[in-house]
Design an enzyme around this catalytic site. Structure first.
Site, PDB file in Angstrom:
ATOM      1  N   ASP A 100      30.836 -10.905 -25.963  1.00  9.68           N
ATOM      2  CA  ASP A 100      29.842  -9.829 -25.929  1.00  9.68           C
ATOM      3  C   ASP A 100      30.325  -8.675 -26.805  1.00  9.68           C
ATOM      4  O   ASP A 100      31.532  -8.492 -26.999  1.00  9.68           O
ATOM      5  CB  ASP A 100      29.613  -9.336 -24.498  1.00  9.68           C
ATOM      6  CG  ASP A 100      28.279  -8.609 -24.344  1.00  9.68           C
ATOM      7  OD1 ASP A 100      27.384  -9.156 -23.657  1.00  9.68           O
ATOM      8  OD2 ASP A 100      28.108  -7.513 -24.900  1.00  9.68           O
TER       9      ASP A 100
ATOM     10  N   ASP B 238      30.955  -8.891 -32.050  1.00  6.00           N
ATOM     11  CA  ASP B 238      29.609  -9.309 -32.438  1.00  6.00           C
ATOM     12  C   ASP B 238      29.708 -10.669 -33.111  1.00  6.00           C
ATOM     13  O   ASP B 238      30.182 -10.773 -34.240  1.00  6.00           O
ATOM     14  CB  ASP B 238      29.022  -8.270 -33.390  1.00  6.00           C
ATOM     15  CG  ASP B 238      27.571  -8.545 -33.742  1.00  6.00           C
ATOM     16  OD1 ASP B 238      27.091  -9.667 -33.458  1.00  6.00           O
ATOM     17  OD2 ASP B 238      26.918  -7.644 -34.298  1.00  6.00           O
TER      18      ASP B 238
ATOM     19  N   TRP C 279      26.599 -13.942 -15.160  1.00  3.78           N
ATOM     20  CA  TRP C 279      26.513 -15.395 -15.339  1.00  3.78           C
ATOM     21  C   TRP C 279      27.891 -16.038 -15.291  1.00  3.78           C
ATOM     22  O   TRP C 279      28.074 -17.079 -14.653  1.00  3.78           O
ATOM     23  CB  TRP C 279      25.817 -15.720 -16.664  1.00  3.78           C
ATOM     24  CG  TRP C 279      24.321 -15.587 -16.589  1.00  3.78           C
ATOM     25  CD1 TRP C 279      23.595 -14.952 -15.614  1.00  3.78           C
ATOM     26  CD2 TRP C 279      23.375 -16.110 -17.515  1.00  3.78           C
ATOM     27  NE1 TRP C 279      22.261 -15.046 -15.891  1.00  3.78           N
ATOM     28  CE2 TRP C 279      22.096 -15.750 -17.049  1.00  3.78           C
ATOM     29  CE3 TRP C 279      23.489 -16.831 -18.698  1.00  3.78           C
ATOM     30  CZ2 TRP C 279      20.923 -16.097 -17.731  1.00  3.78           C
ATOM     31  CZ3 TRP C 279      22.325 -17.181 -19.381  1.00  3.78           C
ATOM     32  CH2 TRP C 279      21.061 -16.821 -18.910  1.00  3.78           C
TER      33      TRP C 279
ATOM     34  N   LYS D 154      17.953 -16.838 -22.371  1.00  2.00           N
ATOM     35  CA  LYS D 154      16.899 -15.859 -22.088  1.00  2.00           C
ATOM     36  C   LYS D 154      16.082 -15.637 -23.357  1.00  2.00           C
ATOM     37  O   LYS D 154      16.633 -15.379 -24.422  1.00  2.00           O
ATOM     38  CB  LYS D 154      17.501 -14.534 -21.627  1.00  2.00           C
ATOM     39  CG  LYS D 154      16.461 -13.433 -21.412  1.00  2.00           C
ATOM     40  CD  LYS D 154      17.035 -12.232 -20.700  1.00  2.00           C
ATOM     41  CE  LYS D 154      18.021 -11.467 -21.550  1.00  2.00           C
ATOM     42  NZ  LYS D 154      18.619 -10.332 -20.801  1.00  2.00           N
TER      43      LYS D 154
ATOM     44  N   GLY E 281      28.941  -9.638 -16.874  1.00  2.00           N
ATOM     45  CA  GLY E 281      29.630 -10.821 -16.366  1.00  2.00           C
ATOM     46  C   GLY E 281      28.947 -11.562 -15.237  1.00  2.00           C
ATOM     47  O   GLY E 281      29.563 -12.422 -14.608  1.00  2.00           O
TER      48      GLY E 281
ATOM     49  N   ASP F  33      22.493 -14.885 -22.449  1.00  2.00           N
ATOM     50  CA  ASP F  33      21.685 -13.830 -21.833  1.00  2.00           C
ATOM     51  C   ASP F  33      21.578 -12.648 -22.803  1.00  2.00           C
ATOM     52  O   ASP F  33      21.382 -11.509 -22.395  1.00  2.00           O
ATOM     53  CB  ASP F  33      22.349 -13.389 -20.517  1.00  2.00           C
ATOM     54  CG  ASP F  33      21.406 -12.621 -19.609  1.00  2.00           C
ATOM     55  OD1 ASP F  33      20.182 -12.836 -19.701  1.00  2.00           O
ATOM     56  OD2 ASP F  33      21.882 -11.795 -18.808  1.00  2.00           O
TER      57      ASP F  33
END
Length: 209
Positions: free
Chosen positions: A83, A99, A65, A164, A63, A124
């Protein structure tokens, strides 16, 4: 990779983690992770986030971000986070565990989002590392392709994207693909990103729609 090598690599990561000034600072200040500082650095340079925004955070746990973004966007903004792993609640963040490569999870995520109304998509995400670059890099690139596809589905015109990415095979083409979709694209390596890590962050603004 042998178990011995994998163990040595894991041990090195643990030592780096506990010696790392950003990880230590995150623990002291109650931040979810050192990723908090990466987003803080990106925000300082690129000013992506403003009050009242709607944000999608992919690969959100634990968490860092979302925690930073929630502070910037305030009570009138909203964050929809997703997530595989669980994440402790954050005020102003709607979290979906699952997912999003699975259709049912993606549909549940999209139900929480108004089409073309998201101001920032941030990702990320990283794959589980096998220790074999010929396996790890394609997995990582697959995830960032999914994040870019999410932009196509939900991002508002002139919206922004931060993701990322691990440098390696497919990276240059991915940057080209992002440039086709956004007016301005920069590649950032925050100070809080470990120097030996191949991770960089693509910051794209001005989604062409």
């Amino acid at each position: 990779m042998s178990k011995q090598k994998h163990s040595a690599s894991s041990g090195r990561w643990l030592k780096e983690h506990f010696d790392d000034k950003y990880a230590n600072e995150a623990r002291k200040k109650g931040y979810r992770s050192r990723a908090y500082f990466k987003m803080e650095e990106i925000q300082t340079k690129d000013k992506l986030l403003t009050p009242g925004m709607t944000i999608v955070d992919l690969g959100a746990a634990p968490g860092g971000w979302s925690q930073y973004a929630a502070k910037i966007i305030g009570d009138n903004g909203q964050i929809i986070a997703c997530d595989l792993l669980p994440m402790d609640p954050i005020a102003g963040v709607s979290f979906l565990q699952g997912d999003f490569r699975e259709e049912a999870v993606l549909d549940a995520l999209l139900e929480r989002i108004q089409p073309n109304m998201v101001d920032v998509v941030m990702s990320d995400m990283a794959p589980n590392i096998a220790g074999n670059n010929s396996v790890d890099q394609p997995r990582a690139m697959y995830l960032v392709e999914l994040a870019l596809d999410m932009c196509r589905q939900v991002l508002a015109t002139n919206g922004s994207f931060v993701v990322k990415v691990f440098q390696g095979e497919g990276f240059d083409q991915y940057v080209k693909d992002v440039r086709e979709m956004f007016k301005t694209v920069k590649v950032r390596k925050p100070d809080s990103s470990r120097a030996r890590s191949r991770e960089v962050f693509i910051v794209a603004t001005g989604y062409k729609g």
